[in-house]
Design a protein around this motif. Structure first.
Motif, PDB file in Angstrom:
ATOM      1  N   ASP A  21       0.818  -1.212   0.000  1.00 44.86           N
ATOM      2  CA  ASP A  21       0.000   0.000   0.000  1.00 44.86           C
ATOM      3  C   ASP A  21       0.852   1.261   0.000  1.00 44.86           C
ATOM      4  O   ASP A  21       0.383   2.337  -0.364  1.00 44.86           O
ATOM      5  CB  ASP A  21      -0.920   0.002   1.216  1.00 44.86           C
ATOM      6  CG  ASP A  21      -2.015  -1.053   1.116  1.00 44.86           C
ATOM      7  OD1 ASP A  21      -2.286  -1.507  -0.013  1.00 44.86           O
ATOM      8  OD2 ASP A  21      -2.585  -1.419   2.170  1.00 44.86           O
ATOM      9  N   ASP A  22       2.094   1.137   0.416  1.00 41.32           N
ATOM     10  CA  ASP A  22       2.993   2.290   0.488  1.00 41.32           C
ATOM     11  C   ASP A  22       3.848   2.441  -0.769  1.00 41.32           C
ATOM     12  O   ASP A  22       4.728   3.289  -0.817  1.00 41.32           O
ATOM     13  CB  ASP A  22       3.917   2.164   1.708  1.00 41.32           C
ATOM     14  CG  ASP A  22       3.132   2.186   3.016  1.00 41.32           C
ATOM     15  OD1 ASP A  22       2.105   2.885   3.061  1.00 41.32           O
ATOM     16  OD2 ASP A  22       3.535   1.487   3.961  1.00 41.32           O
ATOM     17  N   VAL A  23       3.577   1.613  -1.758  1.00 39.46           N
ATOM     18  CA  VAL A  23       4.410   1.592  -2.966  1.00 39.46           C
ATOM     19  C   VAL A  23       3.535   1.719  -4.207  1.00 39.46           C
ATOM     20  O   VAL A  23       2.460   1.116  -4.289  1.00 39.46           O
ATOM     21  CB  VAL A  23       5.228   0.285  -3.028  1.00 39.46           C
ATOM     22  CG1 VAL A  23       5.893   0.120  -4.390  1.00 39.46           C
ATOM     23  CG2 VAL A  23       6.269   0.254  -1.922  1.00 39.46           C
ATOM     24  N   ILE A  24       3.985   2.521  -5.147  1.00 43.67           N
ATOM     25  CA  ILE A  24       3.364   2.604  -6.468  1.00 43.67           C
ATOM     26  C   ILE A  24       4.329   1.956  -7.450  1.00 43.67           C
ATOM     27  O   ILE A  24       5.492   2.343  -7.530  1.00 43.67           O
ATOM     28  CB  ILE A  24       3.071   4.059  -6.868  1.00 43.67           C
ATOM     29  CG1 ILE A  24       1.994   4.646  -5.957  1.00 43.67           C
ATOM     30  CG2 ILE A  24       2.641   4.142  -8.330  1.00 43.67           C
ATOM     31  CD1 ILE A  24       1.711   6.109  -6.187  1.00 43.67           C
ATOM     32  N   ARG A  25       3.846   0.990  -8.195  1.00 43.84           N
ATOM     33  CA  ARG A  25       4.706   0.222  -9.089  1.00 43.84           C
ATOM     34  C   ARG A  25       4.493   0.656 -10.538  1.00 43.84           C
ATOM     35  O   ARG A  25       3.357   0.714 -11.024  1.00 43.84           O
ATOM     36  CB  ARG A  25       4.436  -1.275  -8.945  1.00 43.84           C
ATOM     37  CG  ARG A  25       4.410  -1.741  -7.495  1.00 43.84           C
ATOM     38  CD  ARG A  25       4.301  -3.243  -7.396  1.00 43.84           C
ATOM     39  NE  ARG A  25       5.622  -3.844  -7.567  1.00 43.84           N
ATOM     40  CZ  ARG A  25       5.826  -5.155  -7.685  1.00 43.84           C
ATOM     41  NH1 ARG A  25       4.807  -5.979  -7.698  1.00 43.84           N
ATOM     42  NH2 ARG A  25       7.048  -5.623  -7.813  1.00 43.84           N
ATOM     43  N   ILE A  26       5.562   0.974 -11.203  1.00 47.58           N
ATOM     44  CA  ILE A  26       5.523   1.316 -12.628  1.00 47.58           C
ATOM     45  C   ILE A  26       6.277   0.236 -13.387  1.00 47.58           C
ATOM     46  O   ILE A  26       7.447  -0.044 -13.097  1.00 47.58           O
ATOM     47  CB  ILE A  26       6.129   2.704 -12.888  1.00 47.58           C
ATOM     48  CG1 ILE A  26       5.243   3.782 -12.243  1.00 47.58           C
ATOM     49  CG2 ILE A  26       6.280   2.956 -14.389  1.00 47.58           C
ATOM     50  CD1 ILE A  26       5.745   5.190 -12.429  1.00 47.58           C
ATOM     51  N   GLY A  27       5.621  -0.351 -14.357  1.00 49.71           N
ATOM     52  CA  GLY A  27       6.236  -1.394 -15.169  1.00 49.71           C
ATOM     53  C   GLY A  27       7.039  -0.800 -16.308  1.00 49.71           C
ATOM     54  O   GLY A  27       6.711   0.265 -16.841  1.00 49.71           O
ATOM     55  N   VAL A  28       8.088  -1.487 -16.666  1.00 55.64           N
ATOM     56  CA  VAL A  28       8.929  -1.094 -17.804  1.00 55.64           C
ATOM     57  C   VAL A  28       9.163  -2.348 -18.634  1.00 55.64           C
ATOM     58  O   VAL A  28       9.749  -3.307 -18.139  1.00 55.64           O
ATOM     59  CB  VAL A  28      10.285  -0.517 -17.333  1.00 55.64           C
ATOM     60  CG1 VAL A  28      11.096  -0.048 -18.533  1.00 55.64           C
ATOM     61  CG2 VAL A  28      10.084   0.610 -16.334  1.00 55.64           C
ATOM     62  N   PHE A  29       8.665  -2.378 -19.870  1.00 53.52           N
ATOM     63  CA  PHE A  29       8.975  -3.533 -20.703  1.00 53.52           C
ATOM     64  C   PHE A  29       9.800  -3.067 -21.901  1.00 53.52           C
ATOM     65  O   PHE A  29       9.422  -2.180 -22.647  1.00 53.52           O
ATOM     66  CB  PHE A  29       7.710  -4.307 -21.085  1.00 53.52           C
ATOM     67  CG  PHE A  29       6.936  -3.808 -22.267  1.00 53.52           C
ATOM     68  CD1 PHE A  29       6.889  -4.540 -23.444  1.00 53.52           C
ATOM     69  CD2 PHE A  29       6.211  -2.633 -22.194  1.00 53.52           C
ATOM     70  CE1 PHE A  29       6.160  -4.095 -24.541  1.00 53.52           C
ATOM     71  CE2 PHE A  29       5.478  -2.181 -23.280  1.00 53.52           C
ATOM     72  CZ  PHE A  29       5.446  -2.918 -24.459  1.00 53.52           C
ATOM     73  N   GLU A  30      10.983  -3.652 -21.991  1.00 55.42           N
ATOM     74  CA  GLU A  30      11.978  -3.232 -22.973  1.00 55.42           C
ATOM     75  C   GLU A  30      12.756  -4.443 -23.484  1.00 55.42           C
ATOM     76  O   GLU A  30      12.798  -5.486 -22.812  1.00 55.42           O
ATOM     77  CB  GLU A  30      12.976  -2.252 -22.338  1.00 55.42           C
ATOM     78  CG  GLU A  30      12.395  -0.917 -21.915  1.00 55.42           C
ATOM     79  CD  GLU A  30      12.174   0.043 -23.072  1.00 55.42           C
ATOM     80  OE1 GLU A  30      12.512  -0.313 -24.226  1.00 55.42           O
ATOM     81  OE2 GLU A  30      11.670   1.150 -22.827  1.00 55.42           O
ATOM     82  N   VAL A  77       9.339  -2.082 -12.058  1.00 55.73           N
ATOM     83  CA  VAL A  77       9.336  -3.519 -12.321  1.00 55.73           C
ATOM     84  C   VAL A  77       9.681  -3.687 -13.793  1.00 55.73           C
ATOM     85  O   VAL A  77       8.907  -3.300 -14.667  1.00 55.73           O
ATOM     86  CB  VAL A  77       7.967  -4.153 -12.022  1.00 55.73           C
ATOM     87  CG1 VAL A  77       8.036  -5.668 -12.222  1.00 55.73           C
ATOM     88  CG2 VAL A  77       7.513  -3.825 -10.614  1.00 55.73           C
ATOM     89  N   ILE A  78      10.849  -4.229 -14.051  1.00 60.10           N
ATOM     90  CA  ILE A  78      11.360  -4.276 -15.422  1.00 60.10           C
ATOM     91  C   ILE A  78      11.219  -5.678 -15.998  1.00 60.10           C
ATOM     92  O   ILE A  78      11.652  -6.658 -15.386  1.00 60.10           O
ATOM     93  CB  ILE A  78      12.824  -3.815 -15.476  1.00 60.10           C
ATOM     94  CG1 ILE A  78      12.908  -2.377 -14.977  1.00 60.10           C
ATOM     95  CG2 ILE A  78      13.389  -3.932 -16.886  1.00 60.10           C
ATOM     96  CD1 ILE A  78      14.287  -1.791 -14.950  1.00 60.10           C
ATOM     97  N   SER A  79      10.594  -5.764 -17.164  1.00 61.65           N
ATOM     98  CA  SER A  79      10.339  -7.040 -17.813  1.00 61.65           C
ATOM     99  C   SER A  79      10.975  -7.043 -19.198  1.00 61.65           C
ATOM    100  O   SER A  79      10.826  -6.083 -19.963  1.00 61.65           O
ATOM    101  CB  SER A  79       8.826  -7.269 -17.922  1.00 61.65           C
ATOM    102  OG  SER A  79       8.532  -8.581 -18.308  1.00 61.65           O
ATOM    103  N   ASP A  80      11.686  -8.095 -19.514  1.00 64.12           N
ATOM    104  CA  ASP A  80      12.419  -8.220 -20.771  1.00 64.12           C
ATOM    105  C   ASP A  80      11.504  -8.769 -21.864  1.00 64.12           C
ATOM    106  O   ASP A  80      10.977  -9.877 -21.757  1.00 64.12           O
ATOM    107  CB  ASP A  80      13.606  -9.172 -20.560  1.00 64.12           C
ATOM    108  CG  ASP A  80      14.482  -9.324 -21.794  1.00 64.12           C
ATOM    109  OD1 ASP A  80      14.278  -8.577 -22.773  1.00 64.12           O
ATOM    110  OD2 ASP A  80      15.377 -10.191 -21.762  1.00 64.12           O
ATOM    111  N   ASN A  81      11.305  -7.990 -22.943  1.00 65.00           N
ATOM    112  CA  ASN A  81      10.515  -8.511 -24.058  1.00 65.00           C
ATOM    113  C   ASN A  81      11.367  -9.260 -25.080  1.00 65.00           C
ATOM    114  O   ASN A  81      10.869  -9.734 -26.099  1.00 65.00           O
ATOM    115  CB  ASN A  81       9.679  -7.407 -24.725  1.00 65.00           C
ATOM    116  CG  ASN A  81      10.527  -6.325 -25.369  1.00 65.00           C
ATOM    117  OD1 ASN A  81      11.546  -6.581 -25.996  1.00 65.00           O
ATOM    118  ND2 ASN A  81      10.074  -5.076 -25.225  1.00 65.00           N
TER     119      ASN A  81
END
Length: 396
Positions: free
Chosen positions: A43-52, A87-91
């Protein structure tokens, strides 16, 4: 006997705890926690995804964008009083993997917004995922119009290919005096095919000649030998070659053209601005001209200066244009979250769509009805092994 059974049970318990500990490692596509990510939402964290594309043919481009996003996260680590985590995700430089990476971010990681991807095809592949999940996505450098077309949840902080194609057609016609052009396109790449089309349409209009494109040569991502296509082009005697494509193949195209004695100007698009383009092409890419998004020689906004100071201090070099755009995608999302006053993804999407006059590192961002940024283009060349600024072209 009971004693030995007791010892055996204790050993099994210890072993099971050890195995449980091994299974709690972060997923392979998520950087280690010491790089700013956590395994569970809070609840104390906002998560932004990054897919690259972290791996594969386009990894260098993905790395440059991630570099900008990470720097922005270091400088602006909070919004609404909460810590922002990436949050980084490899495409993996693959369209199928791109859809999977985006799906993991929205379904498993429960991100509030997404940044990415370098490579229009990967962004297009993720389009249905973010729209159906109602999670806003902001592309940093994906320029193909199809990225945002018909998708209310996809935006971008860069210009689009109809403008970029027109810019380079004007450069060929007005600056080089070209009347005939050839196209050398990476036909397996949505970005390259789209950009070649827009260049062609504009160049034909400028010359008043529907036959101004004398040859269109195709190749596929990963090809190494372009001699047959180049010899066919040379036989048509064009004044210029427009060669949109990935930095690796484009550098090889130019290298082989020069080795074959083809010395006419070769021009391209924004993907060329990676160190690998020069590393691969070496002296052969001297004089190559391309359009891009940003130049550190002429800071546009106060945010440009702040970004440049921070980047130079951290890395001791000049940033690539897509690095500035990755930075801008992050701070634009934070601005929309702040304006929305909530982590509700639909509300954030609505605020992103209202963006106007937002000062980013790579210029002032105003989003049109399609979610595309209306921005100027920069023209650069390769001189003495460096990318050198030539001109800034305003939107028509």
């Amino acid at each position: 006997m009971k004693k030995w059974l007791s010892i055996l049970l204790v050993m099994l318990l210890v072993l099971s705890l050890g195995l449980t500990g091994c299974s709690s490692q972060a997923p392979a596509d998520t950087p280690a926690p010491d790089e700013g990510e956590v395994s569970e939402a809070s609840d104390d964290v906002i998560r932004i995804g990054v897919f690259e594309p972290i791996t594969g043919a386009n990894a260098a481009g993905g790395a440059l964008e991630v570099e900008g996003v990470r720097l922005a996260n270091e400088l602006y680590p909070e919004v609404l009083g909460k810590r922002v985590e990436l949050v980084i995700s490899d495409n993996k430089s693959d369209v199928v993997e791109a859809a999977s990476a985006a799906a993991r971010l929205v379904e498993r990681d429960k991100v509030t917004a997404i940044i990415g991807s370098w490579g229009s095809g990967y962004s297009i592949a993720a389009g249905d995922i973010v729209r159906d999940a109602e999670v806003p996505a902001v592309a940093a450098s994906a320029t193909n119009p199809l990225v945002t077309q018909g998708n209310d949840y996809y935006f971008r902080v860069c210009f689009i290919d109809p403008f970029q194609g027109t810019v380079m057609a004007n450069y060929a016609f007005n600056n080089l005096g070209a009347k005939k052009a050839a196209i050398m396109q990476e036909v397996s790449n949505d970005y390259a095919v789209g950009l070649a089309k827009f260049f062609t349409d504009s160049f034909n209009e400028l010359t008043g000649d529907d036959s101004a494109i004398v040859e269109v040569a195709n190749y596929n991502t990963g090809d190494q030998d372009f001699s047959s296509q180049l010899l066919n082009i040379a036989a048509k005697n064009p004044d210029v070659i427009f060669a949109p494509g990935n930095f690796t193949e484009s550098a090889l195209v130019i290298q082989q053209a020069r080795q074959l004695g083809i010395n006419i100007p070769i021009i391209g698009g924004d993907t060329w601005e990676t160190p690998e383009f020069i590393d691969i092409g070496q002296d052969h890419v001297e004089g190559a001209v391309f359009s891009t998004f940003f130049t550190s020689e002429t800071p546009i906004t106060k945010e440009s200066e702040f970004f440049l100071d921070a980047y130079r201090s951290k890395y001791g070099k000049e940033p690539a244009a897509v690095t500035a755009l990755g930075y801008d995608a992050y701070i634009l999302i934070l601005d929309a979250i702040e304006r929305a006053g909530t982590t509700d993804t639909v509300a954030i999407r609505d605020e992103i769509a209202k963006t106007t006059g937002f000062e980013g590192a790579a210029g002032v961002i105003t989003l049109d009805a399609n979610g595309d940024a209306v921005k100027s283009a920069v023209i650069k060349t390769v001189k003495n092994g460096e990318f050198v600024y030539l001109d800034t072209i305003e939107p028509y």
